[in-house]
Design a protein around this motif. Structure first.
Motif, PDB file in Angstrom:
ATOM      1  N   GLU A  78       0.849  -1.196   0.000  1.00  0.00           N
ATOM      2  CA  GLU A  78       0.000   0.000   0.000  1.00  0.00           C
ATOM      3  C   GLU A  78       0.879   1.237   0.000  1.00  0.00           C
ATOM      4  O   GLU A  78       1.830   1.335   0.795  1.00  0.00           O
ATOM      5  CB  GLU A  78      -0.918   0.024   1.235  1.00  0.00           C
ATOM      6  N   LEU A  80       1.409   5.051   0.869  1.00  0.00           N
ATOM      7  CA  LEU A  80       0.853   6.026   1.819  1.00  0.00           C
ATOM      8  C   LEU A  80       1.071   7.458   1.359  1.00  0.00           C
ATOM      9  O   LEU A  80       0.322   8.350   1.723  1.00  0.00           O
ATOM     10  CB  LEU A  80       1.488   5.832   3.205  1.00  0.00           C
ATOM     11  N   TRP A 250      -0.791   4.963  10.491  1.00  0.00           N
ATOM     12  CA  TRP A 250      -0.342   3.587  10.255  1.00  0.00           C
ATOM     13  C   TRP A 250      -1.341   2.571  10.837  1.00  0.00           C
ATOM     14  O   TRP A 250      -1.447   1.462  10.317  1.00  0.00           O
ATOM     15  CB  TRP A 250       1.076   3.369  10.761  1.00  0.00           C
ATOM     16  N   SER A 253      -3.934   2.397   8.188  1.00  0.00           N
ATOM     17  CA  SER A 253      -3.393   1.617   7.071  1.00  0.00           C
ATOM     18  C   SER A 253      -3.492   0.120   7.364  1.00  0.00           C
ATOM     19  O   SER A 253      -3.872  -0.681   6.497  1.00  0.00           O
ATOM     20  CB  SER A 253      -1.941   2.024   6.809  1.00  0.00           C
ATOM     21  N   ARG A 256      -6.939  -0.953   6.684  1.00  0.00           N
ATOM     22  CA  ARG A 256      -7.216  -1.029   5.231  1.00  0.00           C
ATOM     23  C   ARG A 256      -6.600  -2.281   4.619  1.00  0.00           C
ATOM     24  O   ARG A 256      -7.222  -2.968   3.814  1.00  0.00           O
ATOM     25  CB  ARG A 256      -6.647   0.220   4.533  1.00  0.00           C
TER      26      ARG A 256
END
Lengths: 739, 206, 330
Positions: A78, A80, A250, A253, A256
């Motif tokens: 991913e 960021l 984070w 994240s 996700r």
């Protein structure tokens, strides 16, 4: 049922409160059974590792994740920070790799190809002139106050300027000083992070947080859920110190990635990332002039200070300068510097440790200049009412007397730089004093009393290491006349009733408020039940030693269990709350505290060692002296850390936080702390104020106290903390070249 | 020491043959690249492991089958496969001592120890000091409140246990000198010192 | 960590079979206290790691016929501390004690200690050993960098804490390779070198050469000592260190060996300091003079002038301790 009057039992009537009780989760922690966020390992777990930006200031040109995605074991990548983003500090997370193992995640991370345009950096926060030249400064407030008021026609600034000059000129003694303290980090041993898992559309998040009740909202907001869709758990947390109030990006994240992969994800920061991005304390540097009368009573203070709280600017608030000892006339101005560092977070007693180290050093230098004992100069200023504190001068004076005895001040003190050297070793004494609020936070306690006599509480608070579970249990045990191990305390889940974040010394006040209220409410109901059997008025009953009995007739009693049996089939459920700021007989705010350091300095190497350190601390009513003292021991040791060892080091060329591993980020070890003596100051006039948190106050004074002790030993001020051998030697050399 | 032989000094050169004894039968080892993925390849003198393999580890008196790669640390195996999470990951490089365990009787950092190097060795973790009859050291930590957040505590408990095993009569000065391999951020050192002193006094070293 | 191949050798000859001739492809693993951390940070990324801890001949501590001592590279530091032979070399014992971490001492080996990589924070943050040909350190934060021997691109300091003592004591390394039959005995003082170009290591060995043993001459009269200037009781590396070995006769120094640590890209043998002492009794004044002589060769960087003073004190105190005198400091 009569209305319940909330109160604490008197010292004589207390059976549990005020006793030193072992922490309930102590053995679980000491044998590795306690499960922290980092220890939660759901089946099929992915390990996430993020790439931190290597540059302190840059723009991302491109990110190529293809090689990372192809790395064996990597499941998900991913991004960021998209290409084009400006990065303003080293360590900012750019992309995350989730993999089957830590090794694969790290290898995948190394395969991320990111190109950067490197931009100019600025990290020299001590150098005000350089910061101004670089256009990195901004005014950060200030205040001036004089006893004489300006006339109607006076320009206020001009008047103040003249008045300060006049007061300085008229002063018997003037000191010009420069002091400072470098930025440090929180450096939680359990880094920030979470282990998350989706179950039926809901997020289960184990989060290393000081804010169990508030972080479900944090996740929900960023993931477009409601707080009901998120459960946050934190049974144990490996350090927070003010840096762990939010899920952080984070954490979001991790959620996700878990949603995208359908697998649980653990995303903990690496050690260097923890230091670089997950919390730091602003630096502070000050230039000050003070003027005092012939007794050392300061009449005027004039200072400018600066520092950095990171890339958005900020710094130490001017509102606490000068610190505690505040003359009637002062002018203070603050400048904030933007540096290429991550944003500061609340660090244990925000602003106070720096303010203390930047102010009370000047009072000590005044004593040095006068050839007077620093103790007497501090005392003279307290007696003269040069005090702006949440505690009374008389309390400081009483605490100073106790501290002086414990460290043998009068016998060991010598004029600055005039001690008897032993080889190249000289010793010295220094002191400082501090203040803090420590108001009780919001807290709700849900209490269940079971018909079999069982007692269980539920509260969405957390235990940062303060012994929260234990003080909750002590309060319940005290109220019900039970033993601590006869009650069960449940904390660390957002499913439990709301309790405030643990920050600012607000937790012990908060949870003892809610637990005392709930337990007193419940007890009133149990008394009602018992009164029928005992044929006595409920108001005449007391709960002692597992019995409900009539006051004054101990034989007229039934057991706690028997009383609870009268509940019938259903448990008694009681809920009670305290709201932050509400006046209460159970808690209040505003403490003082004094600390004294005895140090030895090796003049040839600049190495400083702590011989003895005394901390005298008031905090209202002490629930558990054992854990209360531990807070103070710990705070003093954290203070020794920033006084002598730890600092964030930015490489001036690259802006990199160059010492962001524990091998280079120096922290004191067991052998570095000398003898520490802690005295709880709890006379009746303090105890009667109720519970006040003490997590912050004792961490404030060590910087100033140790700096003053080193100055007393050497006769030379080493201006900026930490007092490394380099700085000590440089100060000695500078002094020698001046002489 | 495992062997005892006589050597002459460096000037005269001590016997090379003695050093190399038993080394004559080394099979050629394949080149580093372009070889088949072979989990484990044993020769008389060497062992090669490439990719994931299953090994047996003896932890706290029990044998466990675990799957490891060459890069898997002992700490990862303990924490992820055996749910022994007392040893903690705190620093990349072992500076904190938080991952301290015993391997073959020595206190090592599991974070900088490869799992493959621990085959056939007795591994003990902090969990071996817990259970129904806890060891005196964790009990002393509780008594003296030598823990706050507790994240460093298991590593410290192992260190204190190991230190007192070696120095059952340690003085306070020796205690202050002997326990510097671990970091605590909450500042529990003063309490740990008291716990250790009490253990020496109370003979809690068994 | 990059995926790699794990190799375990059970004989010395087995090691050589496993080592690549290409630099950086293979790394020897002993205690792992340094190597594993470097590999986790991807600073060191070998294709193969060769564990030498299972080789019985590397675990010996044995006297030599001449009264010296052979120490296997895989002997752990704590085993050295408990060995009666080693006790006759105070400078070595003091250096190992100074590490002050039971874990590092139990896990770390003497071979690994001598061969550990520099602590330089530019190196450890991925800038390479020479960190842009030395400019990063020279113009950056150099507080822990070299104050001697730093005119070339190498600005880091040699990190071994035992090497100054071992060199002062006259240690040799037994080195095998590159060819199967090659064996050599290299004075430890010739083992280290300041690299001049990227890719060079901080020692002189070729990729297929490796250290099996450290060989010490007879201990003599034990007038030797190590003094480290440490800013903490923890295992943090000293700010400066020195080892001294003295041969005393009739109250005066006949011969001296002075070796500084943590101040140069290699352990720094100070002949000038040794020369000052020759023919004189050891007193605080002559020890100070030796320290003063040592720093006459110092070339501090803009950011580490203070280390010159520490180097001087380290020499002075090592000399005093070697002569059995008080240092007067911590």
């Amino acid at each position: 049922m009569a209305e319940v009057k909330y109160s604490w039992p008197s010292r004589d009537d207390s059976r549990v409160i005020g006793q030193s009780v072992d922490r309930l989760d102590g053995l679980a922690k000491a044998t590795g059974a306690a499960k922290y966020t980092y220890d939660i390992n759901p089946k099929n777990l992915l390990i996430a590792k993020a790439l931190g930006c290597p540059h302190a200031h840059c723009r991302i040109k491109s990110i190529d994740t293809s090689a990372a995605e192809k790395t064996r074991g990597v499941v998900h990548v991913e991004i960021l920070k998209e290409a084009g983003s400006e990065i303003e500090f080293q360590g900012e997370l750019i992309a995350v790799v989730a993999a089957e193992s830590e090794g694969a995640a790290i290898e995948g991370r190394a395969a991320l190809k990111v190109q950067y345009d490197v931009l100019d950096t600025f990290t020299s926060d001590e150098d005000l002139a350089a910061a101004e030249q670089a256009g990195r400064t901004s005014k950060a407030g200030g205040k001036a106050q004089t006893e004489r008021e300006p006339g109607d026609d006076d320009d206020e600034d001009e008047f103040i300027e003249k008045e300060i000059d006049r007061l300085l000129k008229e002063s018997a003694h003037v000191v010009e000083g420069y002091y400072g303290v470098d930025a440090i980090t929180h450096c939680c041993l359990e880094p920030h992070g979470s282990t998350v898992e989706w179950k039926d559309g809901k997020l289960e998040a184990w989060l290393s947080t000081q804010n169990v009740s508030g972080t479900d909202d944090g996740f929900a907001r960023d993931l477009e859920l409601t707080a009901d869709d998120v459960n946050v758990y934190c049974e144990y947390i490996g350090g927070g110190f003010g840096s762990k109030f939010a899920p952080d990006y984070w954490g979001i994240s991790a959620a996700r990635i878990a949603r995208a992969t359908g697998r649980p994800v653990k995303f903990m920061l690496d050690r260097d990332q923890e230091l670089k991005i997950a919390g730091n304390r602003p630096s502070g540097y000050i230039k000050v002039r003070i003027g005092a009368d012939e007794n050392g009573v300061v009449k005027v203070w004039d200072s400018v200070h600066w520092g950095t709280a990171g890339f958005t600017g900020g710094g130490v608030s001017h509102t606490v300068i000068p610190y505690v000892l505040v003359p009637k006339n002062y002018r203070r101005n603050a400048t904030a510097i933007k540096t290429n560092n991550s944003q500061a977070r609340a660090w244990r007693a925000p602003n106070h440790p720096q303010a203390c180290a930047m102010s009370q050093t000047a009072f000590d230098d005044l004593a040095a200049k006068m050839g007077k004992d620093s103790y007497d100069v501090f005392l003279a200023n307290l007696k003269a009412g040069n005090v702006d504190s949440q505690q009374q001068p008389a309390v400081y004076i009483a605490e100073m007397e106790i501290g002086a005895k414990l460290i043998d001040w009068k016998a060991k003190w010598h004029p600055h730089g005039k001690g008897q050297p032993r080889g190249s070793i000289v010793d010295g004494l220094g002191m400082a004093l501090h203040t803090w609020g420590g108001v009780a936070n919001d807290s709700t306690c849900q209490l269940k009393i079971y018909p079999d006599g069982g007692v269980e509480s539920f509260c969405g608070t957390q235990d940062l290491g303060t012994g929260t579970r234990t003080v909750c249990a002590m309060v319940l045990a005290e109220t019900f006349g039970l033993k601590v191990n006869q009650v069960k305390v449940n904390i660390g889940s957002s499913k439990f009733p709301n309790s405030g974040a643990s920050g600012g010394s607000t937790t012990v006040g908060a949870v003892t408020e809610s637990h005392r209220r709930a337990s007193q409410d419940a007890l009133a109901k149990i008394f009602d039940l018992a009164s029928q059997e005992l044929q006595a008025d409920a108001g005449s009953l007391e709960a002692v030693d597992g019995m409900i009995r009539v006051k004054g007739s101990p034989n007229q009693a039934i057991t706690w269990k028997k009383a609870c049996a009268r509940l019938g089939m259903k448990p008694l459920e009681v809920s009670a709350s305290h709201k932050r700021g509400d006046a209460s007989p159970l808690s209040s705010s505003g403490v003082g505290g004094i600390q004294m350091a005895h140090v030895e300095v090796d003049k040839e190497t600049g190495v400083v060692k702590i011989k003895k350190f005394v901390a005298v601390q008031d905090q209202g009513l002490v629930i558990n002296p054992k854990t209360c003292k531990s807070q103070i021991y710990g705070a003093v040791i954290m203070g020794i850390a920033f006084a002598l060892h730890e600092q964030r080091i930015n490489d001036p060329q690259t802006g990199a936080f160059i010492n962001a591993e524990l091998a280079d980020y120096k922290l004191p070890r067991l052998g570095d702390v000398g003898e520490i003596v802690v005295e709880l100051y709890e006379p009746e006039d303090q105890r009667s104020r109720g519970v006040i948190g003490n997590g912050e106050p004792p961490v404030i004074s060590p910087g100033a106290a140790i700096s003053n002790a080193v100055c007393n030993a050497l006769g030379v001020r080493v201006p900026v903390l930490p007092l490394t051998p380099q700085r000590v030697l440089e100060a000695i050399t500078k002094q020698a070249s001046r002489a | 020491m495992t062997e005892s032989r006589k050597h002459s000094g460096p000037a005269s050169g001590f016997s090379r043959r003695a050093f190399l004894k038993g080394s004559g039968a080394v099979a050629a080892v394949t080149a580093l690249h372009g070889q088949q993925a072979v989990a484990e390849q044993n020769q008389e003198d060497t062992t090669l492991v490439r990719g994931a393999t299953t090994i047996s580890l003896n932890v706290n008196g029990k044998s466990h089958q675990v799957k490891v790669e060459p890069r898997t640390t002992l700490l990862e195996v303990l924490r992820h496969q055996l749910d022994l999470t007392g040893a903690k990951p705190v620093s990349m490089d072992g500076s904190s001592g938080a991952s301290t365990v015993w391997v073959a009787g020595k206190t090592v950092m599991a974070s900088t120890t490869l799992a493959l190097t621990c085959r056939d060795k007795e591994i003990r973790t902090v969990e071996s000091l817990g259970g129904a009859n806890p060891d005196a050291v964790p009990l002393a930590f509780v008594k003296h409140d030598a823990e706050q957040c507790g994240f460093c505590t298991p590593g410290f408990v192992v260190a204190v246990r190991a230190f007192l095993d070696k120095n059952p009569q340690a003085t306070e000065e020796q205690i202050r000198q002997g326990l510097n391999g671990n970091i605590c951020r909450c500042g529990t050192y003063a309490n740990i010192i008291q716990a250790a002193i009490d253990l020496v006094k109370g003979g809690g070293n068994g | 960590m990059k995926a790699f191949e794990y190799a375990e050798a059970r004989t010395e000859a087995g090691v050589l079979e496993l080592l690549s001739a290409e630099p950086g492809k293979t790394e020897l693993l002993a205690g792992g206290t340094d190597l594993i951390g470097l590999m986790k940070k991807m600073i060191v990324t070998p294709d193969r790691v060769v564990n030498i801890m299972e080789i019985p001949s590397l675990k010996v501590i044995e006297p030599t016929a001449e009264g010296g001592l052979v120490i296997g590279a895989a002997v752990t530091l704590d085993d050295l501390l408990e060995n009666d032979y080693v006790r006759e070399y105070p400078a070595l014992v003091q250096a190992i004690r100074g590490i002050n971490s039971m874990q590092l001492q139990a896990q770390g080996t003497l071979g690994g200690e001598v061969c550990q990589r520099p602590r330089c924070w530019f190196f450890r943050n991925g800038h390479g050993l020479l960190a842009e040909n030395g400019t990063l350190a020279a113009e950056g934060d150099s507080r822990y960098h070299a104050v001697f021997g730093n005119q070339g691109p190498a600005k880091f300091v040699s990190s071994s804490r035992t090497a100054p003592a071992l060199i002062a004591l006259g240690a040799h390394l037994r080195v095998l390779g590159p060819a199967a039959e090659d064996e050599s005995f290299l004075p430890l003082s010739e083992f280290y070198r300041a690299p001049r170009q990227a890719g060079q290591r901080e020692h002189v060995l070729e990729p297929r050469q490796w250290v099996t043993h450290i060989v010490l001459p007879p201990p003599g009269d034990q007038h030797n000592a190590t003094y480290e200037v440490r800013d903490s009781e923890g295992p943090a590396f000293p700010l400066a260190a020195a080892a001294a070995r003295l041969e005393l006769a009739g109250g005066v120094v006949r011969q001296a060996q002075i070796v500084l640590g943590q101040v140069a890209p290699t352990p720094w043998v100070s002949q000038v300091a040794a020369d000052v002492l020759r023919g004189l009794p050891v007193t605080p004044a002559t020890a100070e003079a030796a320290g003063q002589a040592a720093i006459s060769e110092a070339t501090p960087l803009p950011g580490n002038q203070y280390k010159v003073q520490l180097a001087k004190v380290a020499v002075k105190r090592a000399v005093l301790l070697a002569a059995g005198l008080e240092t007067g400091g911590f």
